[in-house]
Design an enzyme around this catalytic site. Structure first.
Site, PDB file in Angstrom:
ATOM      1  N   SER A 147     -11.982  60.782  18.878  1.00 13.71           N
ATOM      2  CA  SER A 147     -12.423  62.030  18.601  1.00 13.71           C
ATOM      3  C   SER A 147     -13.166  62.563  19.923  1.00 13.71           C
ATOM      4  O   SER A 147     -14.120  61.816  20.423  1.00 13.71           O
ATOM      5  CB  SER A 147     -13.409  61.632  17.604  1.00 13.71           C
ATOM      6  OG  SER A 147     -14.440  60.741  18.026  1.00 13.71           O
TER       7      SER A 147
ATOM      8  N   MET B 161     -18.055  59.495  21.347  1.00 12.16           N
ATOM      9  CA  MET B 161     -16.785  59.318  21.145  1.00 12.16           C
ATOM     10  C   MET B 161     -16.208  58.070  20.299  1.00 12.16           C
ATOM     11  O   MET B 161     -16.796  57.219  20.742  1.00 12.16           O
ATOM     12  CB  MET B 161     -15.867  59.589  22.436  1.00 12.16           C
ATOM     13  CG  MET B 161     -14.517  59.657  22.426  1.00 12.16           C
ATOM     14  SD  MET B 161     -13.641  59.654  23.883  1.00 12.16           S
ATOM     15  CE  MET B 161     -14.458  61.160  24.736  1.00 12.16           C
ATOM     16  N   CYS B 162     -15.400  58.224  19.506  1.00  8.79           N
ATOM     17  CA  CYS B 162     -14.913  57.011  18.584  1.00  8.79           C
ATOM     18  C   CYS B 162     -13.386  57.080  18.784  1.00  8.79           C
ATOM     19  O   CYS B 162     -12.752  57.929  19.096  1.00  8.79           O
ATOM     20  CB  CYS B 162     -15.341  56.933  17.373  1.00  8.79           C
ATOM     21  SG  CYS B 162     -14.549  58.201  16.171  1.00  8.79           S
ATOM     22  N   THR B 163     -12.964  55.910  18.415  1.00  8.01           N
ATOM     23  CA  THR B 163     -11.403  55.637  18.457  1.00  8.01           C
ATOM     24  C   THR B 163     -10.942  55.762  16.755  1.00  8.01           C
ATOM     25  O   THR B 163     -11.689  55.026  15.966  1.00  8.01           O
ATOM     26  CB  THR B 163     -11.141  54.093  18.793  1.00  8.01           C
ATOM     27  OG1 THR B 163     -11.722  54.150  20.151  1.00  8.01           O
ATOM     28  CG2 THR B 163      -9.419  53.978  18.918  1.00  8.01           C
TER      29      THR B 163
ATOM     30  N   THR C  71     -13.409  53.604  14.676  1.00 10.92           N
ATOM     31  CA  THR C  71     -14.291  52.418  15.156  1.00 10.92           C
ATOM     32  C   THR C  71     -15.171  53.525  15.987  1.00 10.92           C
ATOM     33  O   THR C  71     -14.872  54.176  17.104  1.00 10.92           O
ATOM     34  CB  THR C  71     -13.356  51.642  16.215  1.00 10.92           C
ATOM     35  OG1 THR C  71     -12.315  51.055  15.224  1.00 10.92           O
ATOM     36  CG2 THR C  71     -14.426  50.519  16.809  1.00 10.92           C
TER      37      THR C  71
END
Length: 185
Positions: free
Chosen positions: A40, A59-61, A77
């Site tokens: 993201s 930022m996430c995955t 996550t």
């Protein structure tokens, strides 16, 4: 007076419904190509939780996988303090390819999710209309296959978010999370 108020409320509701219908969906959407790992990169929203938490976001995955019945399992996550937290969501397909629905078990909010545009191997722009019994909000997400994305894609995200009525202070390019090196922290 009462009739006028009802008329105004009716027009406001009609306007909101029309606004939802103007959000495009990727033409010739190919769900199997959307699966896999995404980062993201950008998040825009006019919701209260976003305004309250915006300064903490990173930022996430997100990993998207297809279920046997054609829905999408979405696992995000993201960093929370010095730990990582996972959130699983099941996006239910609708009759329109590229459009999904989701109901939050925690908040009871209903989400109308649309993959607005994607080239599958670089970026995806996703818009969500969120409605609760007392309010509604808009959220736009920019996903990337890598942690970096071209300035043109970032500008498209900002432009599209503004087109959805979001203000500049409601649009955020998420800071990258720093991978910790062993022995440091």
């Amino acid at each position: 007076m009462h009739t006028t108020l009802l008329g105004v409320l009716g027009l406001a509701l009609l306007g909101a419904l029309h606004a939802q219908d103007t959000i495009p969906v990727q033409s010739d959407f190919q769900q199997d190509k959307l699966t896999g790992r995404w980062y993201s990169i950008g998040l825009a929203s006019n919701s209260n939780w976003f305004k309250e938490k915006k300064h903490l976001m990173k930022m996430c995955t997100t990993v998207i996988s297809a279920t046997t019945d054609g829905n999408l399992e979405v696992t995000s996550t993201y960093p929370k303090g010095d730990q990582c937290e996972k959130r699983n969501s099941l996006y239910t397909k609708t009759e329109q390819p590229g459009r999904f629905s989701y109901t939050s078990p925690r908040w009871g909010s209903k989400h109308d999710i649309r993959v607005v545009e994607t080239n599958y191997d670089e970026y995806a722009l996703v818009a969500t209309q969120i409605s609760k019994s007392t309010s509604s909000s808009t959220m736009v997400l920019l996903y990337s296959r890598t942690k970096e994305l071209s300035p043109e894609r970032m500008e498209r995200f900002t432009q599209f978010s503004r087109e959805q009525g979001l203000l500049d202070e409601e649009i955020l390019i998420l800071p990258q999370t720093g991978e910790r090196l062993e022995g440091q922290g």
